[in-house]
Design a protein around this motif. Structure first.
Motif, short mmCIF file in Angstrom:
data_model
loop_
_atom_site.label_atom_id
_atom_site.label_comp_id
_atom_site.label_asym_id
_atom_site.label_seq_id
_atom_site.Cartn_x
_atom_site.Cartn_y
_atom_site.Cartn_z
N MET A 1 0.97 -1.29 -0.22
CA MET A 1 0.03 -0.08 -0.15
C MET A 1 1.02 1.22 0.03
O MET A 1 1.92 1.25 0.59
CB MET A 1 -0.74 -0.04 1.09
CG MET A 1 -2.10 -1.07 1.21
SD MET A 1 -3.05 -0.74 2.80
CE MET A 1 -4.25 -2.33 2.45
N SER A 2 0.66 2.28 -0.88
CA SER A 2 1.33 3.30 -0.82
C SER A 2 0.16 4.68 -0.65
O SER A 2 -0.63 4.91 -1.56
CB SER A 2 1.99 3.71 -2.15
OG SER A 2 2.55 4.84 -2.19
N TYR A 3 0.45 5.29 0.47
CA TYR A 3 -0.65 6.57 0.75
C TYR A 3 -0.28 7.79 0.30
O TYR A 3 0.88 8.02 0.42
CB TYR A 3 -0.85 6.48 2.35
CG TYR A 3 -1.79 5.37 2.86
CD1 TYR A 3 -3.19 5.61 3.08
CD2 TYR A 3 -1.24 4.25 3.59
CE1 TYR A 3 -3.84 4.82 3.65
CE2 TYR A 3 -2.19 3.31 4.05
CZ TYR A 3 -3.54 3.48 3.92
OH TYR A 3 -4.27 2.53 4.48
N LEU A 4 -1.13 8.45 -0.23
CA LEU A 4 -0.69 9.84 -1.02
C LEU A 4 -0.61 10.78 0.21
O LEU A 4 -1.33 10.63 1.12
CB LEU A 4 -1.99 10.24 -1.86
CG LEU A 4 -1.97 11.66 -2.47
CD1 LEU A 4 -0.63 11.53 -3.50
CD2 LEU A 4 -3.19 11.65 -3.36
N GLN A 5 0.38 11.57 0.23
CA GLN A 5 0.64 12.45 1.13
C GLN A 5 0.75 13.99 0.69
O GLN A 5 0.86 14.04 -0.60
CB GLN A 5 1.92 12.15 1.87
CG GLN A 5 1.72 10.73 2.79
CD GLN A 5 3.02 10.63 3.70
OE1 GLN A 5 3.82 11.37 4.03
NE2 GLN A 5 3.15 9.28 3.90
N LEU A 6 0.74 14.99 1.64
CA LEU A 6 0.96 16.33 1.12
C LEU A 6 1.99 17.02 1.69
O LEU A 6 2.57 16.79 2.96
CB LEU A 6 -0.27 17.24 1.42
CG LEU A 6 -1.62 16.73 0.88
CD1 LEU A 6 -2.80 17.54 1.56
CD2 LEU A 6 -1.68 16.74 -0.48
N ASN A 7 2.89 17.56 0.76
CA ASN A 7 3.95 18.56 1.16
C ASN A 7 3.72 19.90 1.45
O ASN A 7 3.29 20.52 0.17
CB ASN A 7 5.19 18.20 0.18
CG ASN A 7 6.43 18.92 0.71
OD1 ASN A 7 6.50 19.75 1.80
ND2 ASN A 7 7.80 18.45 0.27
N CYS A 8 3.62 20.41 2.45
CA CYS A 8 3.09 21.76 2.70
C CYS A 8 4.25 22.76 2.89
O CYS A 8 4.20 23.91 3.32
CB CYS A 8 1.93 22.00 3.73
SG CYS A 8 0.80 20.90 3.18
N LEU A 9 5.59 22.25 2.90
CA LEU A 9 6.89 23.25 3.28
C LEU A 9 7.48 23.95 2.21
O LEU A 9 8.67 24.34 2.36
CB LEU A 9 7.62 22.01 4.25
CG LEU A 9 6.92 21.26 5.12
CD1 LEU A 9 8.04 20.52 5.79
CD2 LEU A 9 6.44 22.23 6.30
N THR A 10 6.87 24.05 1.09
CA THR A 10 7.48 24.46 0.01
C THR A 10 7.32 26.05 0.10
O THR A 10 8.29 26.73 -1.03
CB THR A 10 6.75 24.09 -1.43
OG1 THR A 10 5.60 24.40 -1.38
CG2 THR A 10 6.98 22.58 -1.18
N GLY A 11 6.62 26.69 0.83
CA GLY A 11 6.23 28.21 0.71
C GLY A 11 5.18 28.53 -0.28
O GLY A 11 4.75 29.76 -0.40
N ASN A 12 4.74 27.64 -0.96
CA ASN A 12 3.78 27.80 -2.13
C ASN A 12 2.42 27.38 -1.32
O ASN A 12 2.09 26.39 -0.70
CB ASN A 12 3.93 26.77 -3.27
CG ASN A 12 3.18 27.26 -4.37
OD1 ASN A 12 1.93 27.34 -4.35
ND2 ASN A 12 3.83 27.55 -5.64
N PRO A 13 1.30 28.23 -1.66
CA PRO A 13 0.04 28.12 -1.22
C PRO A 13 -0.46 26.63 -1.45
O PRO A 13 -1.31 25.93 -0.80
CB PRO A 13 -0.96 29.00 -1.35
CG PRO A 13 0.13 30.21 -1.92
CD PRO A 13 1.16 29.46 -2.39
N VAL A 14 0.00 26.03 -2.79
CA VAL A 14 -0.49 24.95 -3.20
C VAL A 14 0.53 23.39 -2.75
O VAL A 14 1.65 23.41 -2.83
CB VAL A 14 -0.66 24.87 -4.78
CG1 VAL A 14 -1.02 23.46 -5.10
CG2 VAL A 14 -1.39 26.01 -5.42
N PRO A 15 -0.21 22.73 -1.76
CA PRO A 15 0.70 21.86 -1.35
C PRO A 15 0.78 20.59 -2.61
O PRO A 15 0.09 20.60 -3.35
CB PRO A 15 -0.37 20.95 -0.42
CG PRO A 15 -1.76 21.52 -0.58
CD PRO A 15 -1.53 22.70 -1.22
N ILE A 16 2.08 19.95 -2.41
CA ILE A 16 2.53 18.90 -3.35
C ILE A 16 1.96 17.75 -2.89
O ILE A 16 2.37 16.97 -1.87
CB ILE A 16 4.04 18.81 -3.45
CG1 ILE A 16 4.43 20.42 -4.02
CG2 ILE A 16 4.34 17.88 -4.44
CD1 ILE A 16 6.11 20.61 -4.16
N PRO A 17 1.00 17.09 -3.50
CA PRO A 17 0.90 15.61 -3.25
C PRO A 17 1.90 14.79 -3.89
O PRO A 17 2.13 14.65 -5.26
CB PRO A 17 -0.68 15.37 -4.07
CG PRO A 17 -0.58 16.43 -5.27
CD PRO A 17 0.34 17.53 -4.83
#
Length: 444
Positions: A1-17
């Motif tokens: 199983m591979s769970y989708l996660q969000l990276n919110c540490l880029t400084g961009n308002p849009v998180p990276i899935p």
């Protein structure tokens, strides 16, 4: 199983899935980017949203995609179980999405409005994919409008030109209307003990494993996904797990660690009486034969090989054929029982029934009247086992007891929360002392 996660540490308002170790989900990233920066170029010329809203949308879509690819086993139109991992967000169809929606409501206890909050951004995501020429199988039924009359006396704009006597809102066909009707208690999701005994008997006729699982959910308040994770022996999450015969009767409980919906970690206390029930009603009379079938027959099946299961794996809940019980299988057992008995009941009813019973008995033992005056104390007691933080959830249970008491039916509902036997007076005090010790350990 591979769970989708969000990276919110880029400084961009849009998180990276992204999938850990597997890269970014470009479809979702491109959708979120365009939704935030160019909403009017989206299908339907959408309104602009802020950073908080785009993050919430990303979280909700991430949850749904993880359900599709990791959390749910689907059945086809003929009722046959599909192979695990065969469904992803590009080949899932509307019929299969309905199965997730039904799971969220019937077995995880979600309200209609909460499900709507997850379906709305998912609709936008699939509309975007279609507009970009990405091939997928998700074709939603069209939403339609409903009109509601406004209360003129209750609207401060009622005597201005801006006032309209009606307003329109969208109806989501995936969500039945009755799911969205507001209820501030759980009376409709609490079964009486006479109903539970009939349910237990009906499930037992189908397969004793279903009956014991239902009783376990009643006693632990675990959701369907949680009860599936009770181990037969120690494992990675529960290295100190004990079987019934190994438990210390002076302590009276052990802690279960499990993965909650969405992959978050959770804990639950399992009382020694529950372990005794599982041991005497399922493990002793049934499990050894089913384990033999699991190793000799099931592990050689294509289904087992697709899931990378082998003789070294250990599952507590095995059905008559030796196959590990699945979520859809247990749901279907409750559906069949409901039809046979003539009253509606789902696995999630067990959680509400057990929690209501325990709260009633806790108040009786502690000579505490169950009412809003004691809501803070009651909330501290309930939230440990139920895993909820919202005080309003506790208020639902308080109102349930107040109203059932007022209807003079509570005696029928609350003879026992931890035993199938009628005579359990001593058990009341065992429950109180066990939970008090557990709370001291938890808070200490």
């Amino acid at each position: 199983m591979s769970y989708l996660q969000l990276n919110c540490l880029t400084g961009n308002p849009v998180p990276i899935p992204y999938y850990p170790g597997s890269g970014v989900n470009m479809h979702l990233l491109q959708f979120l980017t365009k939704r935030f920066y160019h909403p009017t170029a989206m299908p339907g010329r959408l309104k602009k949203v802020g950073g908080k809203r785009i993050y919430d949308m990303a979280q909700n879509i991430k949850f749904m995609l993880n359900c599709i690819e990791n959390e749910v086993l689907f059945v086809d139109e003929n009722g046959d179980l599909l192979e695990a991992g065969s469904i992803n967000y590009l080949n899932i169809n509307y019929y299969q999405l309905k199965q997730i929606v039904n799971l969220l409501h019937n077995d995880w206890g979600w309200k209609g409005q909460s499900i709507k909050n997850y379906i709305a951004p998912l609709r936008e995501f699939y509309d975007y994919l279609r507009s970009e020429g990405v091939i997928h199988n998700m074709f939603f039924e069209g939403k339609y409008k409903a009109t509601v009359s406004k209360d003129r006396d209750g609207d401060f704009l009622s005597h201005t030109k801006q006032f309209s006597s009606h307003y329109e809102y969208d109806i989501e066909p995936l969500i039945p209307k009755e799911w969205c009707e507001y209820s501030d208690d759980y009376r409709g999701k609490v079964v009486s003990m006479s109903q539970f005994k009939k349910l237990y008997s009906e499930l037992d006729n189908q397969d004793p494993v279903y009956a014991v699982m239902a009783a376990t959910m009643l006693q632990t308040f675990l959701r369907i996904g949680g009860v599936m994770q009770i181990p037969v022996k120690s494992n990675r999450l529960n290295p100190n797990w004990k079987r019934f015969g190994q438990m210390d009767s002076t302590i009276g409980f052990q802690e279960l660690r499990y993965k909650n919906k969405g992959g978050s970690s959770a804990t639950c206390l399992i009382h020694i009486e529950t372990m005794k029930l599982i041991h005497e009603k399922f493990i002793i009379p049934h499990r050894s034969k089913r384990q033999e079938l699991y190793e000799r027959c099931y592990c050689k099946s294509k289904h087992a090989k697709k899931l990378y299961r082998n003789e070294q794996d250990s599952f507590l809940w095995l059905n008559k054929t030796g196959k590990p019980v699945s979520v859809p299988e247990l749901q279907e057992a409750f559906n069949k029982a409901s039809k046979a008995l003539g009253f509606h009941v789902t696995s999630h009813f067990m959680r509400h029934t057990g929690a209501t019973q325990l709260l009633h008995r806790w108040g009786k033992v502690n000579d505490t009247y169950i009412c809003e005056t004691h809501k803070t104390t009651i909330h501290s007691f309930l939230k440990r086992q139920l895993g909820h933080k919202d005080l309003e959830t506790t208020m639902h249970y308080i109102r349930t007891i107040e109203r059932l008491t007022g209807e003079q039916v509570y005696i029928e509902f609350f003879p026992s929360s931890l035993s199938l036997d009628d005579n359990d007076t001593d058990l009341i005090h065992d429950v109180k002392s066990a939970y008090n010790r557990a709370m001291e350990l938890h808070l200490g």
